[in-house]
Design a protein around this motif. Sequence first.
Motif, mmCIF file in Angstrom:
data_model
loop_
_atom_site.group_PDB
_atom_site.id
_atom_site.type_symbol
_atom_site.label_atom_id
_atom_site.label_comp_id
_atom_site.label_asym_id
_atom_site.label_seq_id
_atom_site.Cartn_x
_atom_site.Cartn_y
_atom_site.Cartn_z
ATOM 1 N N GLN A 87 10.200 5.370 47.283
ATOM 2 C CA GLN A 87 11.434 5.531 46.508
ATOM 3 C C GLN A 87 12.520 4.610 47.062
ATOM 4 O OE1 GLN A 87 13.193 9.583 45.492
ATOM 5 N NE2 GLN A 87 14.541 8.949 47.147
ATOM 6 N N GLU A 100 15.106 12.631 42.190
ATOM 7 C CA GLU A 100 14.749 12.583 43.612
ATOM 8 C C GLU A 100 13.386 13.232 43.872
ATOM 9 O OE1 GLU A 100 16.397 11.372 46.301
ATOM 10 O OE2 GLU A 100 18.328 10.884 45.411
ATOM 11 N N SER A 111 8.705 11.494 43.105
ATOM 12 C CA SER A 111 9.995 10.852 42.903
ATOM 13 C C SER A 111 9.878 9.978 41.659
ATOM 14 C CB SER A 111 10.326 9.971 44.107
ATOM 15 O OG SER A 111 11.416 9.122 43.806
#
Length: 128
Positions: A87, A100, A111
């Motif tokens: 990420q 998230e 993610s």
Amino acid sequence: MTKEFEFILYVKDQEKSRDFYRQLLTREPRLDVPGMTEFEIEKGVILGLMPENGIAALLNGLPHPSLGSGIPRCEIYMHFDNVISMQEKAVKLGGKIINEAQKRNWGHIVSYVADPDGHILAFASADK
């Protein structure tokens, strides 16, 4: 029998997208010519990047792919050991966090990040 699957993303800027995926996937393209870049993800699985303007000429009356820019049009679901690291790497390379990393009800930590063209990348790992 099919021996190879190629998934092609229509992109605004082929070079920018090539550089994003080259660094994200930590591999060189197997093909990189005007109009097409290809990354072999695994044997028989290819990710292609094709400029929107190039494919538009072949779509015979369908809307121009650029009209879908910023609208999620696909998701590439990838399994990695370290979701947070991927990420962060994607964001550093120009991606945007959409959702998230968190545990999902199907048992993965996932993610969601948009690449520079708005295609959704899901970085997943099995919940340990």
